[in-house]
Design a protein around this motif. Structure first.
Motif, mmCIF file in Angstrom:
data_model
loop_
_atom_site.group_PDB
_atom_site.id
_atom_site.type_symbol
_atom_site.label_atom_id
_atom_site.label_comp_id
_atom_site.label_asym_id
_atom_site.label_seq_id
_atom_site.Cartn_x
_atom_site.Cartn_y
_atom_site.Cartn_z
ATOM 1 N N PHE A 267 0.858 -1.185 0.000
ATOM 2 C CA PHE A 267 0.000 0.000 0.000
ATOM 3 C C PHE A 267 0.898 1.240 0.000
ATOM 4 N N ILE A 268 0.606 2.208 -0.912
ATOM 5 C CA ILE A 268 1.372 3.457 -0.989
ATOM 6 C C ILE A 268 0.635 4.528 -0.192
ATOM 7 N N LYS A 269 1.349 5.091 0.767
ATOM 8 C CA LYS A 269 0.796 6.155 1.590
ATOM 9 C C LYS A 269 1.357 7.490 1.101
ATOM 10 N N LYS A 270 0.476 8.426 0.837
ATOM 11 C CA LYS A 270 0.877 9.752 0.349
ATOM 12 C C LYS A 270 0.513 10.784 1.412
ATOM 13 N N THR A 271 1.537 11.400 1.980
ATOM 14 C CA THR A 271 1.325 12.433 2.990
ATOM 15 C C THR A 271 2.090 13.680 2.572
ATOM 16 N N GLY A 272 1.541 14.852 2.861
ATOM 17 C CA GLY A 272 2.220 16.122 2.535
ATOM 18 C C GLY A 272 2.283 16.387 1.057
ATOM 19 N N MET A 273 1.357 15.871 0.242
ATOM 20 C CA MET A 273 1.375 16.095 -1.202
ATOM 21 C C MET A 273 0.577 17.313 -1.614
ATOM 22 N N ALA A 274 -0.011 18.002 -0.614
ATOM 23 C CA ALA A 274 -0.884 19.124 -0.972
ATOM 24 C C ALA A 274 -0.117 20.226 -1.684
ATOM 25 N N GLY A 275 1.165 20.488 -1.311
ATOM 26 C CA GLY A 275 1.929 21.588 -1.913
ATOM 27 C C GLY A 275 2.624 21.204 -3.190
ATOM 28 N N ILE A 276 2.537 19.953 -3.590
ATOM 29 C CA ILE A 276 3.246 19.498 -4.800
ATOM 30 C C ILE A 276 2.225 19.376 -5.919
ATOM 31 N N PRO A 277 2.337 20.187 -6.932
ATOM 32 C CA PRO A 277 1.349 20.111 -8.019
ATOM 33 C C PRO A 277 1.539 18.835 -8.841
ATOM 34 N N HIS A 278 0.435 18.136 -9.144
ATOM 35 C CA HIS A 278 0.497 16.958 -10.001
ATOM 36 C C HIS A 278 -0.890 16.695 -10.558
ATOM 37 N N ASP A 279 -0.903 16.049 -11.699
ATOM 38 C CA ASP A 279 -2.168 15.687 -12.343
ATOM 39 C C ASP A 279 -2.724 14.437 -11.674
ATOM 40 N N PRO A 280 -3.912 14.471 -11.119
ATOM 41 C CA PRO A 280 -4.449 13.289 -10.429
ATOM 42 C C PRO A 280 -4.680 12.109 -11.361
ATOM 43 N N SER A 281 -4.747 12.354 -12.673
ATOM 44 C CA SER A 281 -4.933 11.235 -13.591
ATOM 45 C C SER A 281 -3.638 10.510 -13.904
ATOM 46 N N LEU A 282 -2.504 11.112 -13.449
ATOM 47 C CA LEU A 282 -1.207 10.496 -13.680
ATOM 48 C C LEU A 282 -0.636 9.988 -12.366
ATOM 49 N N ASP A 283 0.103 8.892 -12.462
ATOM 50 C CA ASP A 283 0.765 8.328 -11.286
ATOM 51 C C ASP A 283 1.962 9.197 -10.957
ATOM 52 N N PRO A 284 2.025 9.818 -9.757
ATOM 53 C CA PRO A 284 3.167 10.678 -9.421
ATOM 54 C C PRO A 284 4.476 9.917 -9.334
ATOM 55 N N VAL A 285 4.447 8.611 -9.202
ATOM 56 C CA VAL A 285 5.676 7.822 -9.095
ATOM 57 C C VAL A 285 6.241 7.529 -10.476
ATOM 58 N N SER A 286 5.399 7.022 -11.381
ATOM 59 C CA SER A 286 5.872 6.634 -12.706
ATOM 60 C C SER A 286 5.563 7.659 -13.781
ATOM 61 N N GLY A 287 4.626 8.573 -13.519
ATOM 62 C CA GLY A 287 4.225 9.538 -14.525
ATOM 63 C C GLY A 287 3.290 8.975 -15.565
ATOM 64 N N LEU A 288 2.916 7.691 -15.434
ATOM 65 C CA LEU A 288 2.019 7.054 -16.378
ATOM 66 C C LEU A 288 0.576 7.214 -15.908
ATOM 67 N N PRO A 289 -0.379 6.998 -16.806
ATOM 68 C CA PRO A 289 -1.781 7.087 -16.392
ATOM 69 C C PRO A 289 -2.071 6.099 -15.270
ATOM 70 N N VAL A 290 -2.879 6.535 -14.335
ATOM 71 C CA VAL A 290 -3.222 5.701 -13.181
ATOM 72 C C VAL A 290 -4.077 4.532 -13.643
ATOM 73 N N GLN A 291 -3.717 3.303 -13.202
ATOM 74 C CA GLN A 291 -4.482 2.100 -13.505
ATOM 75 C C GLN A 291 -5.542 1.916 -12.426
ATOM 76 N N LEU A 292 -6.780 1.780 -12.874
ATOM 77 C CA LEU A 292 -7.899 1.626 -11.951
ATOM 78 C C LEU A 292 -8.490 0.231 -12.089
ATOM 79 N N ASP A 293 -8.985 -0.292 -10.959
ATOM 80 C CA ASP A 293 -9.689 -1.556 -11.032
ATOM 81 C C ASP A 293 -11.143 -1.314 -11.394
ATOM 82 N N ALA A 294 -11.967 -2.352 -11.349
ATOM 83 C CA ALA A 294 -13.366 -2.227 -11.745
ATOM 84 C C ALA A 294 -14.133 -1.270 -10.851
ATOM 85 N N SER A 295 -13.655 -1.077 -9.616
ATOM 86 C CA SER A 295 -14.336 -0.181 -8.681
ATOM 87 C C SER A 295 -13.775 1.230 -8.724
ATOM 88 N N GLY A 296 -12.822 1.515 -9.602
ATOM 89 C CA GLY A 296 -12.252 2.835 -9.690
ATOM 90 C C GLY A 296 -11.159 3.122 -8.689
#
Length: 503
Positions: A267-296
Motif C-alpha cells: 500500500f502506498i501512503k501519500k502524505t504532505g502532497m498538498a503543496g506538490i502540483p500533479h495531475d491526479p490522472s497520472l501516477d506521481p511515481v511513474s508519470g504514467l496514467p493511473v491504472q484503476l480496477d473495476a471499482s475505480g
C-alpha cells in the motif's frame, strides 16, 4: 375388646429403621430422568421404518457429498477397495478335478457377460454394489433371465438398480397385499415383490412415475439393517453429513480469506502532497496514467527486480496478511478423526495422515478395520449378493444344458474367497504363518486360502515349476546349512557408513 386392641395396634406409629425413609425409593437410570441436564432432550420413540422416512433426502445429500467432499469420496473408495478389492471369488469344494475345472471355466466365461449394461464383469459389479451400498445405504440387483438365442455362456445377466428406482411408498397391491416402502408382502410377512420405476426419476427420461411389479425371486436387496424389522437401508454418511458440510464450509472460508488477503502486495501512503502540483490522472511515481480496477480504485503494478524511487511525502507499507491460525491444523485434524470414526474407518486410512503413528499402533488399527470388513463381507455381500447369484447361475446353466443336472450340488457347494490381505510386516507375518503350520495350529490350505489363493492351484504351479527347473537344469534351492561340528567362517562385521569414525 379384641377389635379395640387390633385397631390400636394398627393406629400405632411404625418404628423407623435407621438409614431408611418412609418415602418409596426405586432404582432408575440417570439417562432416563428429566432433570436439569436432560430436560431439553426429547427423544422420539420412532419405529425402525418411520425413522428412515427421510432416507430420500439423506441419499441425495450423501451422493452430493460423495461427488464434492473429499472425505466422503475417500470413505466410499476405501470401503469398496477393502470389501471387494479385485473380487470375492467362488471356489468349488468338489474333489473331482475335472468337475472343478469345468465349473471354473464356465463361471469365468459367464463373468465377462454378467453385466446387463455391458460395462463391468461380475467382480466389477461387486465393486459398484459396494460403493452404492456404502454411499446410499442400499442397492437392488435384478436377475435378468435371457433366451438361449442371445448367445450367452449362461442365459443370465445382472442389472443394478439404484435405491431411487424403488420409491419409498406405502399402499395396497392389486391382489390386496400390503406394500411397505415399495416392498410387497404376503399374509405371513414374506417379501413377494418389489414395485420399481421404469426409469430413474432423476434422469428426466422416459416414464418415471409408473411402477412395475417385479417378483421377489428376481430382485436382490443389498443393505445392512441396524434394527429388527428395518425394510430399507440408510447411508453410512448419516451420522457425519452435517459435520462434513460444516467442516467443508469452514475450510473454504479460511481458504477464501487467505486468497483475499494475498491479493494486496503493498500500500502506498501519500502524505504532505498538498503543496506538490500533479495531475491526479497520472501516477506521481511513474508519470504514467493511473491504472484503476473495476471499482475505480488506483492500482500500482510491481514487477520482479524493479527499483522505484518514491516522491517526497510518499511511503510504502507491505501487506502482512494473517495466516490460517495457529490452531487450524489441530482443529482440522480433530474434525478428521471424528469424521473417520463416524464412517468406521481408521483416520490414517481415510486421510493418509501417518504422523505420530508407530508400526504397532498401525497394526492394531488395521486389524480392527479388517475384522469389520470381514463381518460385512460374510454377513452382507456374500449372503445377499454372491450366494443368490451363484444359485441363479447354476439354475440357468442347467436349464440351458451348459451343465449336467448331476453337477448341481457341486455347483452350489462353493467357498467364497475374498481377496487376501497384504502382509503388514511380510517377514514376521510369513514366519508366524510357517510356525503356526509347523505347530499344528493352522493348515497350509487355510493359510493359502486366507491369502486369497487356491491351495490346489498353488501346489500344481509349484509342481510345474519344479519340473521345468529340472528340465532346464536350474537350481534355486537355498544352500544347505553347515554341519553342527563345523564352526562358521569368521568374517569381518559390516560397518554401516554412518557408524564409521570420521577422519
Amino acid at each position: 375388646m379384641a377389635k379395640k386392641l387390633k385397631k390400636a395396634r394398627a393406629d400405632a406409629p411404625k418404628p423407623k429403621v435407621a438409614g431408611t425413609s418412609n418415602t418409596l425409593v426405586k432404582a432408575q437410570y440417570d439417562a432416563a430422568g428429566h432433570g436439569r441436564r436432560l430436560r431439553g432432550w426429547s427423544a422420539p420413540q420412532t419405529g425402525p421404518n418411520r425413522a428412515t422416512q427421510g432416507a430420500a433426502t439423506l441419499r441425495a445429500r450423501s451422493r452430493d457429498a460423495g461427488r464434492n467432499e473429499w472425505a466422503a469420496d475417500s470413505a466410499v473408495t476405501q470401503w469398496a477397495v477393502n470389501l471387494v478389492g479385485t473380487g470375492i471369488q467362488p471356489r468349488p469344494r468338489t474333489r473331482d478335478a475335472a468337475r472343478k475345472q469345468a465349473l471354473l471355466a464356465l463361471w469365468l466365461r459367464w463373468c465377462g457377460e454378467a453385466d446387463a449394461d455391458g460395462v463391468y464383469d461380475f467382480y466389477g459389479l461387486q465393486n459398484l454394489v459396494a460403493r452404492n451400498w456404502i454411499e446410499a445405504g442400499e442397492l437392488f440387483v435384478r436377475l435378468r433371465w435371457r433366451r438361449p438365442e442371445d448367445g450367452l455362456a449362461v442365459p443370465l445377466q445382472l442389472q443394478l438398480l439404484e435405491s431411487e428406482m424403488v420409491p419409498d411408498q406405502d399402499g395396497l397391491a392389486r391382489n390386496g397385499n400390503p406394500i411397505r416402502r415399495g416392498i410387497e408382502f404376503d399374509a405371513i410377512g414374506r417379501r413377494v415383490a418389489y414395485h420399481a420405476l421404469r426409469h430413474h426419476p432423476g434422469d428426466g427420461v422416459g416414464d418415471a412415475s409408473t411402477t412395475v411389479r417385479i417378483p421377489a425371486d428376481q430382485i436382490l436387496h443389498i443393505y445392512e439393517p441396524t434394527r429388527p424389522g428395518q425394510l430399507r437401508g440408510v447411508s453410512d454418511f448419516a451420522p457425519i453429513l452435517a459435520k462434513l458440510r460444516g467442516v467443508g464450509n469452514f475450510d473454504d472460508a479460511v481458504l477464501h480469506r487467505q486468497e483475499l488477503a494475498n491479493l494486496f502486495t503493498a500500500f502506498i501512503k501519500k502524505t504532505g502532497m498538498a503543496g506538490i502540483p500533479h495531475d491526479p490522472s497520472l501516477d506521481p511515481v511513474s508519470g504514467l496514467p493511473v491504472q484503476l480496477d473495476a471499482s475505480g480504485v488506483p492500482l500500482a503494478a510491481m514487477e520482479p527486480g524493479m527499483t522505484q524511487e518514491l516522491l517526497e511525502g510518499e511511503d510504502i507499507v507491505f501487506s502482512n496478511p494473517p495466516g490460517p491460525g495457529a490452531e487450524y491444523d489441530q482443529y482440522m485434524r480433530v474434525q478428521g478423526m471424528q469424521i473417520a470414526a463416524g464412517s468406521h474407518l481408521p483416520y490414517e486410512l481415510l486421510t493418509g495422515d501417518l504422523r505420530d503413528v508407530s508400526d504397532r499402533t498401525l497394526r492394531v488399527l488395521i486389524q480392527g478395520f479388517r475384522r469389520h470388513c470381514e463381518q460385512r463381507q460374510w454377513l452382507v455381500l456374500i449372503p445377499q449378493l454372491c450366494e443368490p447369484v451363484r444359485r441363479a447361475w447354476a439354475t440357468a446353466a442347467m436349464l440351458a444344458d451348459a451343465l449336467p443336472l448331476d453337477m448341481r450340488d457341486d455347483a452350489l457347494d462353493t467357498l467364497w474367497v475374498p481377496q487376501g490381505w497384504d502382509y503388514i510386516h511380510p517377514l514376521q507375518d510369513v514366519q508366524a504363518d510357517a510356525l503356526a503350520v509347523e505347530k499344528g495350529l493352522r493348515t497350509r490350505s487355510s493359510v493359502i486360502t486366507r491369502r486369497g489363493d487356491d491351495p490346489e492351484a498353488l501346489d500344481e504351479e509349484a509342481a510345474a515349476d519344479r519340473e521345468r527347473e529340472q528340465r532346464l537344469g536350474l537350481n534355486f534351492a537355498a544352500p544347505a546349512p553347515a554341519p553342527a561340528n563345523q564352526a562358521p567362517e569368521e568374517t569381518e562385521p559390516e560397518i554401516h557408513p554412518q557408524d564409521r569414525a570420521a577422519p
